[in-house]
Design a protein around this motif. Structure first.
Motif, PDB file in Angstrom:
ATOM      1  N   UNK A   1       0.831  -1.236  -0.071  1.00  0.00           N
ATOM      2  CA  UNK A   1      -0.024  -0.031   0.091  1.00  0.00           C
ATOM      3  C   UNK A   1       1.014   1.221  -0.004  1.00  0.00           C
ATOM      4  N   UNK A   2       1.994   1.025   0.774  1.00  0.00           N
ATOM      5  CA  UNK A   2       2.945   2.498   0.805  1.00  0.00           C
ATOM      6  C   UNK A   2       3.508   2.658  -0.268  1.00  0.00           C
ATOM      7  N   UNK A   3       3.808   1.531  -1.125  1.00  0.00           N
ATOM      8  CA  UNK A   3       4.546   1.725  -2.300  1.00  0.00           C
ATOM      9  C   UNK A   3       3.793   2.402  -3.412  1.00  0.00           C
ATOM     10  N   UNK A   4       2.519   1.992  -3.401  1.00  0.00           N
ATOM     11  CA  UNK A   4       1.370   2.367  -4.447  1.00  0.00           C
ATOM     12  C   UNK A   4       1.326   3.784  -4.231  1.00  0.00           C
ATOM     13  N   UNK A   5       1.037   4.264  -2.991  1.00  0.00           N
ATOM     14  CA  UNK A   5       0.860   5.619  -2.395  1.00  0.00           C
ATOM     15  C   UNK A   5       1.968   6.521  -2.885  1.00  0.00           C
TER      16      UNK A   5
ATOM     17  N   UNK B   1       4.821  10.573  -6.331  1.00  0.00           N
ATOM     18  CA  UNK B   1       5.820  10.821  -7.178  1.00  0.00           C
ATOM     19  C   UNK B   1       5.580  11.432  -8.449  1.00  0.00           C
ATOM     20  N   UNK B   2       4.330  10.733  -9.188  1.00  0.00           N
ATOM     21  CA  UNK B   2       3.928  11.258 -10.168  1.00  0.00           C
ATOM     22  C   UNK B   2       3.074  12.447 -10.260  1.00  0.00           C
ATOM     23  N   UNK B   3       2.516  12.795  -9.206  1.00  0.00           N
ATOM     24  CA  UNK B   3       1.374  14.014  -9.172  1.00  0.00           C
ATOM     25  C   UNK B   3       2.214  14.893  -8.546  1.00  0.00           C
ATOM     26  N   UNK B   4       3.288  15.039  -7.617  1.00  0.00           N
ATOM     27  CA  UNK B   4       3.645  16.348  -6.930  1.00  0.00           C
ATOM     28  C   UNK B   4       5.186  16.495  -7.502  1.00  0.00           C
ATOM     29  N   UNK B   5       5.418  17.781  -7.320  1.00  0.00           N
ATOM     30  CA  UNK B   5       6.817  18.051  -7.830  1.00  0.00           C
ATOM     31  C   UNK B   5       7.971  17.574  -6.869  1.00  0.00           C
ATOM     32  N   UNK B   6       7.374  17.506  -5.551  1.00  0.00           N
ATOM     33  CA  UNK B   6       8.417  17.040  -4.666  1.00  0.00           C
ATOM     34  C   UNK B   6       7.593  16.333  -3.465  1.00  0.00           C
TER      35      UNK B   6
ATOM     36  N   UNK C   1      11.319   2.316  -6.297  1.00  0.00           N
ATOM     37  CA  UNK C   1      10.717   3.220  -7.214  1.00  0.00           C
ATOM     38  C   UNK C   1      11.314   3.619  -8.303  1.00  0.00           C
ATOM     39  N   UNK C   2      12.616   4.240  -7.882  1.00  0.00           N
ATOM     40  CA  UNK C   2      13.566   4.721  -9.047  1.00  0.00           C
ATOM     41  C   UNK C   2      13.987   3.856  -9.977  1.00  0.00           C
ATOM     42  N   UNK C   3      13.926   2.369  -9.888  1.00  0.00           N
ATOM     43  CA  UNK C   3      14.470   1.608 -10.709  1.00  0.00           C
ATOM     44  C   UNK C   3      13.611   1.302 -12.009  1.00  0.00           C
ATOM     45  N   UNK C   4      12.240   2.003 -11.778  1.00  0.00           N
ATOM     46  CA  UNK C   4      11.126   1.830 -13.008  1.00  0.00           C
ATOM     47  C   UNK C   4      11.231   3.062 -13.886  1.00  0.00           C
ATOM     48  N   UNK C   5      12.078   4.056 -13.505  1.00  0.00           N
ATOM     49  CA  UNK C   5      12.110   5.278 -14.523  1.00  0.00           C
ATOM     50  C   UNK C   5      13.621   5.959 -14.477  1.00  0.00           C
ATOM     51  N   UNK C   6      13.719   6.771 -15.366  1.00  0.00           N
ATOM     52  CA  UNK C   6      15.079   7.483 -15.403  1.00  0.00           C
ATOM     53  C   UNK C   6      15.217   8.176 -14.003  1.00  0.00           C
ATOM     54  N   UNK C   7      16.225   8.113 -13.358  1.00  0.00           N
ATOM     55  CA  UNK C   7      16.390   8.531 -11.929  1.00  0.00           C
ATOM     56  C   UNK C   7      17.852   8.978 -11.703  1.00  0.00           C
TER      57      UNK C   7
END
Length: 207
Positions: free
Chosen positions: A50-54, A59-64, A82-88
């Motif tokens: 649940x925490x990972x989904x939140x 991260x997708x919706x908020x700038x910070x 979370x970072x492993x799924x995108x450019x980070x």
């Protein structure tokens, strides 16, 4: 129906520490406890789901996004997932060689794109005023995930400097909902911090 503490697997409690339940007056209470233990024992263990989904949504919706919690509760592990799924880009401010020193903060962060993870963010107070400026850029080239130990100073600093720009999430140790009733005794003995809870032995857990 006669169900008592020994039958529920509560023998680890010293008899002197057990509640003074009369055998004839506590049947309903004991049965309710038994039903609760049965319910939790049939829950599946999905740690941090649940925490990972939140966190992913934040991260997708908020700038910070600020993920705060005690040390060793798993903030860095979750952030790396979370970072492993995108450019980070990932920075740990406990590392003395990290390029995010006060003199180079702006130069380093302004050119980054995608997700930027900053661990132990409370170590650099000058970070928050800079992030306020970076979060107001349009179009927004980067989003920031900040990790920090839960403290009044960190929460207050982020709330005051980043008002309207930051999403705050709290993280603690494993809960009974996460580990399931089958691991309730282990959680009670070792606590919810991942390193202790997941240790291969009781001896290593208490080190």
């Amino acid at each position: 129906i006669e169900v008592f503490a020994d039958d529920l697997g509560l023998k680890f409690l010293p008899r002197a520490s057990r509640p003074p339940w009369p055998r004839q007056g506590a049947k309903i209470i004991i049965i309710e406890i038994y039903q609760s233990i049965w319910y939790f024992s049939h829950m599946s263990w999905k740690p941090r789901a649940a925490l990972e989904m939140n966190l992913q949504q934040a991260v997708r919706r908020s700038p910070i996004t600020l993920l705060a919690g005690p040390r060793q509760c798993g903030k860095t592990t979750l952030a790396r997932r979370i970072a492993s799924r995108t450019k980070a880009a990932f920075f740990d401010l406990e590392d003395p060689e990290v390029p995010l020193q006060r003199e180079t903060l702006g130069l380093t962060l302004r050119g980054l794109r995608g997700l930027v993870v900053i661990d132990e963010c409370q170590r650099e107070p000058a970070l928050f005023p800079l992030l306020r400026v970076l979060a107001d850029r349009r179009p927004l080239p980067a989003r920031f995930l900040l990790l920090g130990s839960a403290s009044p100073e960190l929460i207050r600093g982020a709330s005051e400097s980043l008002a309207g720009r930051v999403r705050h999430l709290d993280m603690g140790g494993f809960s009974l909902d996460e580990v399931g009733g089958a691991h309730a005794l282990r959680l009670w003995r070792r606590g919810g911090l991942p390193r202790s809870f997941l240790a291969p032995s009781e001896e290593e857990s208490f080190r």
